[in-house]
Motif scaffolding. Structure first.
Motif, mmCIF file in Angstrom:
data_model
loop_
_atom_site.group_PDB
_atom_site.id
_atom_site.type_symbol
_atom_site.label_atom_id
_atom_site.label_comp_id
_atom_site.label_asym_id
_atom_site.label_seq_id
_atom_site.Cartn_x
_atom_site.Cartn_y
_atom_site.Cartn_z
ATOM 1 N N ASN A 90 0.876 -1.132 -0.132
ATOM 2 C CA ASN A 90 -0.116 0.020 -0.037
ATOM 3 C C ASN A 90 0.602 1.071 0.045
ATOM 4 O OD1 ASN A 90 -2.735 -0.886 -0.020
ATOM 5 N ND2 ASN A 90 -2.189 -1.930 2.120
ATOM 6 N N TRP A 92 1.447 4.765 1.479
ATOM 7 C CA TRP A 92 1.062 5.602 2.484
ATOM 8 C C TRP A 92 1.707 6.926 2.686
ATOM 9 C CZ3 TRP A 92 -2.985 3.735 5.042
ATOM 10 C CH2 TRP A 92 -3.387 2.308 5.153
ATOM 11 N N PRO A 93 0.908 8.020 2.732
ATOM 12 C CA PRO A 93 -0.323 8.193 2.813
ATOM 13 C C PRO A 93 -0.874 7.566 1.375
ATOM 14 C CG PRO A 93 0.512 10.202 2.546
ATOM 15 C CD PRO A 93 1.718 9.397 2.851
ATOM 16 N N PRO A 94 -2.158 7.526 1.189
ATOM 17 C CA PRO A 94 -2.789 7.099 -0.002
ATOM 18 C C PRO A 94 -2.484 8.084 -1.135
ATOM 19 C CG PRO A 94 -4.384 6.708 1.710
ATOM 20 C CD PRO A 94 -3.184 7.479 2.369
ATOM 21 N N PRO A 172 -6.282 1.983 0.004
ATOM 22 C CA PRO A 172 -6.614 2.889 1.189
ATOM 23 C C PRO A 172 -7.785 3.756 0.646
ATOM 24 C CG PRO A 172 -4.355 2.770 1.434
ATOM 25 C CD PRO A 172 -4.888 1.874 0.031
#
Length: 194
Positions: A90, A92-94, A172
């Motif tokens: 993922n 992070w942040p999106p 996310p």
């Protein structure tokens, strides 16, 4: 099946344990010398073998990317040609980007068949996997099938979502991210998106 798990943080050892319990052969790699993660591996994923990323990937039938997103650019794309690659990472942040993370992974790992899955499940919710629905998205049907079979062997209930672009629905900010959803909830959400 021979599985290479790249990442010895939170997600990697959990996936290694699930794969080992399903009877798969597992190699796990961190970002450096395998000796640095041997104790972690022995404690958190007994039966997995600590190796370099290059050695783990070379022998693998399926490679799981469970590393922090910011470490992805350090990987040698040439290692992954001809491999089925599970993107469990993922941003992070999106990221507010035109492409999902897996689409970016596929662009960089030319020659690999990338499948997005498992990134939307918190590591502490992966065990036990029994019956837990997980979405998966990919552009190569044979790779999606191979990953689905792997997921089923570990106890997950894989829900095909379509092309790799559909993997954005697992990132996310999506209603599916971090939620312990059942198959019907995935399928209902997908119908609403179409």
């Amino acid at each position: 099946m021979k599985i290479a798990v790249l990442g010895a943080g939170h997600v990697g050892p959990v996936l290694a344990r699930l794969a080992l319990a399903a009877g798969h052969e597992v190699a796990i790699a961190g970002s450096g010398d395998p000796a640095r993660i041997e104790m972690i591996t022995e404690f958190l994923a007994p039966g997995a073998v600590a190796r370099t990323a290059a050695d783990a990937v070379a022998d693998a039938e399926l490679v799981v990317l469970a590393i922090p997103w910011h470490r992805f650019p350090a990987l040698d794309p040439g290692l992954f040609a001809g491999k089925v690659v599970v993107d469990a990472m993922n941003h992070w942040p999106p990221a507010d980007a035109p492409l999902g993370t897996s689409e970016q992974v596929a662009r960089r790992l030319v020659g690999a068949d990338v499948v997005k899955t498992l990134n939307h499940v918190a590591y502490q919710d992966m065990e036990p996997a029994a019956g837990r629905a997980v979405g998966l998205a990919g552009d190569a049907p044979a790779a999606v099938k191979a990953v689905a079979e792997f997921l089923e062997s570990t106890g997950f209930d894989p829900v095909p979502m379509g092309s790799l672009a559909a993997g954005r629905l697992l990132e996310p900010g999506s209603p599916l991210f971090g939620v312990a959803a059942r198959r019907y909830e995935f399928e209902t959400f997908l119908k609403e998106q179409s």
